[in-house]
Design an enzyme around this catalytic site. Structure first.
Site, short mmCIF file in Angstrom:
data_model
loop_
_atom_site.label_atom_id
_atom_site.label_comp_id
_atom_site.label_asym_id
_atom_site.label_seq_id
_atom_site.Cartn_x
_atom_site.Cartn_y
_atom_site.Cartn_z
N LYS A 38 10.94 84.39 36.01
CA LYS A 38 10.16 84.97 35.44
C LYS A 38 9.98 84.49 34.14
CE LYS A 38 12.84 87.76 33.49
NZ LYS A 38 13.85 89.79 33.75
N TYR A 265 9.90 71.19 3.35
CA TYR A 265 9.15 72.11 2.13
C TYR A 265 9.78 72.84 1.00
CZ TYR A 265 5.16 71.38 5.79
OH TYR A 265 4.12 70.95 6.60
C1 LIG Z 1 14.65 89.08 34.94
C2 LIG Z 1 14.75 90.22 35.70
C3 LIG Z 1 16.38 89.94 36.27
C4 LIG Z 1 17.17 89.33 36.47
O1 LIG Z 1 17.47 89.58 35.48
P1 LIG Z 1 19.48 88.57 35.14
O2 LIG Z 1 19.98 89.01 34.16
O3 LIG Z 1 18.79 87.06 35.01
O4 LIG Z 1 19.96 87.62 36.84
C5 LIG Z 1 16.24 90.20 37.71
N1 LIG Z 1 15.18 92.36 37.99
C6 LIG Z 1 13.93 92.21 37.22
C7 LIG Z 1 13.28 93.36 37.21
C8 LIG Z 1 13.98 91.21 36.20
O5 LIG Z 1 13.35 91.21 35.39
#
Ligand SMILES: *Cc1c(COP(=O)(O)O)cnc(C)c1O
Length: 402
Positions: A38, A265
């Site tokens: 993701k 700036y």
């Molecule tokens: C982001 C996420 C993960 C992974 O989490 P990490 O701490 O990066 O391993 C696993 N399950 C769900 C539902 C997530 O949203």
């Protein structure tokens, strides 16, 4: 050369694969590994990173949105992809068309998906999300069986999985995670005793994969560890993790200043005589902003500098930009796509010199090219105008009009 530009991210394929093998060491042989890609694979570039993971035998991919899943499918990835948060039904047709595995967290969404699938003459694979105390989304544990029965009655949704997500697995005190896991196991037991033999039961994120092995079940969902990071400083078990990601920028301009000349700036910063500044083509629109922890660090720095002025303490500036391994303090405000740094103390800095930049990986703009390395050499670059494949072994060098 290859038009990669003056600012880019280096992603180390070998490090990602090494980290995956480190994670595998924690798992039983039959436990599946989901690689979470993701948020553009935590800033590593979703498509390339997914391919690297699949190359290492990751069993499942996890994304947050339907769109993210479609991006992977359009790139030709045909492995199973679970969408954690598929939306509230509008994307049902897309989800089904691209053969994405859907998370069911409400009856309403399940109904829309089932109806849409009927119209399309398709079946859908789904994982039920159980809300055990994260407070985000899901079916309550005591509702799990009733919900599963309703979904079964719909007739075209295959219940392949059931899962939950921990809120505190990365905290030192794991008692709330155990509480959540207890509720989840109860829901799973209820499902099994009602005849729902859901094959993929999963709960563990990186922190639980590392520190709470009894939560591994049929599959673990790992992001952070694969990207070479611990979820917090409080996890207890340690692996041999390698850094997967570096942000680089290039000195494009160097100039010596006179006394009290204005920089950036607001003209807030003023130079001392003989100050040498280098301009880097990176700014807040690229995701180069102060990280929250850096902000705190910088606040402490200013306090300490105040103390130093009073002759109490010596101040150490935060090292956000380094050139040739040396900290080069930022001078003036960070602009949208430019930053000036003080290189007075460095010997002979020139346009073309490369800087290492610290930034939050997930915040770095997807406009910044991701260059993929293996064996210390680049093999591919993903840019907003497309993907470039490097032939043979060439050294990636910044290019542009310096
Ligand atoms: C982001 C996420 C993960 C992974 O989490 P990490 O701490 O990066 O391993 C696993 N399950 C769900 C539902 C997530 O949203």
């Amino acid at each position: 050369m290859r038009n990669i530009g003056l600012t880019w991210v280096e992603v180390d394929k070998d490090a990602i694969q090494h980290n995956i093998s480190e994670v595998r060491k924690l798992l039983k042989e039959e436990t599946k590994l989901m690689g979470v890609v993701k948020a553009d694979a935590y800033g590593h570039g979703a498509v390339e990173t997914a391919e690297i993971m699949l190359d290492s035998g990751v069993d499942f991919l996890g994304v947050n949105t339907t769109e993210e899943g479609i991006e992977l499918r359009k790139a030709g990835i045909s492995d199973p992809i679970l969408v954690f948060n598929p939306g509230i039904g509008d994307e049902a047709q897309q989800l089904i068309r691209y053969d994405l595995t859907v998370t069911l967290a409400s009856l309403k969404v399940a109904e829309i998906i089932s109806k849409t699938a009927y119209k399309m003459g398709e079946e859908v694979r789904a994982h039920i999300k159980i809300e055990t105390g994260f407070g985000r989304l899901g079916i309550l544990p005591e509702e799990a069986v009733r919900f599963a029965k309703k979904v079964e009655e719909m007739g075209n949704i295959e219940l392949e999985g059931v899962y939950t997500h921990f809120a505190t697995a990365a905290e030192r005190n794991k008692s709330y995670a155990y509480e959540q896991f207890g509720l989840f196991k109860k829901a799973v037991d209820d499902l099994i005793s009602e005849g729902f033999e859901v094959p993929l039961k999963h709960a563990a994120n990186s922190a639980a994969t590392l520190d709470i092995p009894e939560t591994h079940m049929d599959m673990v969902r790992v992001g952070n560890l694969i990207y070479g990071q611990y979820s917090s400083g409080d996890v207890s078990k340690k692996l041999d993790l390698k850094n997967t990601w570096l942000l680089k920028s290039t000195v494009m301009f160097v100039r010596e200043f006179q006394k009290s000349q204005a920089v950036s700036y607001g003209s807030e910063a003023r130079t001392k005589k003989g100050t040498v500044l280098a301009t880097l083509p990176i700014g807040f629109a690229d995701g180069f902003t102060l990280l929250p922890e850096r902000l705190a660090f910088n606040l402490r720095f200013f306090l300490r500098r105040g103390a130093e002025r009073l002759g109490i303490k010596r101040a150490q500036p935060a090292s956000l930009i380094e050139i040739k391994g040396q900290n080069t303090p930022i001078v003036g405000r960070v602009a949208m796509q430019h930053t000036m740094v003080d290189v007075t103390k460095l010997f002979n800095i020139m346009p073309g010199d490369v800087a290492d930049v610290t930034a939050r990986r997930t915040s770095v703009s997807s406009r910044i090219p991701r260059v993929y390395y293996t064996g210390g050499h680049p093999y591919k670059a993903a840019t907003i105008t497309g993907t470039k494949v490097f032939k043979g072994v060439e050294k990636h060098e910044a290019e542009g009009d310096l």
